[in-house]
Each structure stands twice: as structure tokens, then as C-alpha cells.
Design a protein around this motif. Sequence first.
Motif, mmCIF file in Angstrom:
data_model
loop_
_atom_site.group_PDB
_atom_site.id
_atom_site.type_symbol
_atom_site.label_atom_id
_atom_site.label_comp_id
_atom_site.label_asym_id
_atom_site.label_seq_id
_atom_site.Cartn_x
_atom_site.Cartn_y
_atom_site.Cartn_z
ATOM 1 N N ASP A 18 0.807 -1.222 0.000
ATOM 2 C CA ASP A 18 0.000 0.000 0.000
ATOM 3 C C ASP A 18 0.840 1.272 0.000
ATOM 4 N N LEU A 19 1.816 1.328 -0.888
ATOM 5 C CA LEU A 19 2.680 2.517 -0.995
ATOM 6 C C LEU A 19 2.002 3.588 -1.844
ATOM 7 N N LYS A 28 5.624 2.212 -10.160
ATOM 8 C CA LYS A 28 6.753 1.299 -10.376
ATOM 9 C C LYS A 28 8.018 1.872 -9.743
ATOM 10 N N ASN A 29 9.086 1.078 -9.804
ATOM 11 C CA ASN A 29 10.446 1.490 -9.424
ATOM 12 C C ASN A 29 10.658 1.783 -7.938
ATOM 13 N N ALA A 30 10.005 1.042 -7.056
ATOM 14 C CA ALA A 30 10.232 1.216 -5.618
ATOM 15 C C ALA A 30 11.449 0.401 -5.190
ATOM 16 N N PHE A 31 12.182 0.921 -4.213
ATOM 17 C CA PHE A 31 13.305 0.195 -3.626
ATOM 18 C C PHE A 31 13.381 0.530 -2.145
ATOM 19 N N SER A 52 2.517 -0.385 -6.045
ATOM 20 C CA SER A 52 2.275 -0.126 -4.621
ATOM 21 C C SER A 52 2.550 -1.337 -3.740
ATOM 22 N N TYR A 53 2.780 -2.498 -4.355
ATOM 23 C CA TYR A 53 3.044 -3.738 -3.621
ATOM 24 C C TYR A 53 4.326 -4.392 -4.135
ATOM 25 N N PRO A 54 5.467 -3.714 -3.993
ATOM 26 C CA PRO A 54 6.721 -4.269 -4.530
ATOM 27 C C PRO A 54 7.194 -5.483 -3.736
ATOM 28 N N LYS A 55 7.934 -6.349 -4.433
ATOM 29 C CA LYS A 55 8.565 -7.518 -3.804
ATOM 30 C C LYS A 55 10.044 -7.470 -4.149
#
Length: 194
Positions: A18-19, A28-31, A52-55
Amino acid sequence: MNNSSSRTLEIRVLSAEDLRIGGRSVKKNAFAIVKVDPWNYQGTKVDPLGGSYPKWDEILELILPVGSTSLTLEVQCKTSSGDRLIGTGNLPLSDIIEDYTPEHYLRFLSYILKDTKGKRNGIINLSVRVKMPKQVRSSQGKPKVPDYAACSSNAELKVAGYQSSPAQMIEIPIGKRKFEGAVIGVPVWPPNHD
């Protein structure tokens, strides 16, 4: 935590949930970044598809200096104008180390992330364990025991000006076995013990 030496933490950054940026879902592109301090940190690779739900499912190893009390968890997003902070969380080391479980025990943890205004902005999921030092063998092939493992039956009493000798050893018969050495402990009574 035994503050006499540093420890190495193995942190597996699993995922986030939930970002949001500016109230809208991250595309996209979360770290993620885990920081001990501004100079001691490591980060995951960018998840180009998770939104919003990165793995990530990446293992980071950080050396924890003596006196450290917490880790900072950050999730950021790469944008065309640079990296943008999504949320920050605080991982108190007491959640990992000052517990009744062994230090090398694997813990699965989730922490709420807060945006720059202090509002809740997602959750980060990770697992953490304290890495145990590798056992080193001496030239005679016997394992060298770390200092904090001196609670074994072979530990010696080390007091300034005192040197143990076989004549000063204490024998404690238990059943058919005899144990030599001294047992040092602190008695624990229930709170209402008279």
C-alpha cells in the motif's frame, strides 16, 4: 544485547504494501534502504513492476556498531526527477536482540511506514537474524570459542590475582557423573516470594 562487540545483521527485505506518493498509488520502481546511520546502509534493487506492492526478497548484511539502538527503514521510488521518499520506519533493535530467543533466531517483522508529513504510508515486511560468528579452529584442530561463549562447562574463573589450579577445582557429583568447575548464577524468585 551484549554491547562488548559489534554484530552482523542479516536482513531479508521481503516486500512492501500500500505505498502511495501524494495520495496516489506508486506505479513502479520502488526500492528499500536499511540504515544503521547515514554512512552505514544498504539497499535493494528497484522493483520495476510491483507498483504499490513491490517484492524484493533480497538479503542485506549490515554491521551493527556497539551502542546502536535502532535501524531506519526507507522505501523510495525512482522518478524522472530523482529518488523520492515514500515512507520511513524505525526498527528498534530491542525487537531483534533483547529478547528471550537466541540471537540467531529468525524473526519475521512488519513495520508501518510514515511519509514526510508523519502520516501512515504503507508497510514494509522483512525478516531479521543476528549472524553467528563462524567457528575458527586453532592450530591443534580444536574450535576456538568466542568470548561470549564462556558459559560452557570448561570456562575458567578469571579474576585479577587469581589463578586456578587442579587443587582448587570444585567437583560436583550429579548421579554417576562428576563435574569440575564453578557455577555462577543469579537466583530468580517469583515476585511474591517471601
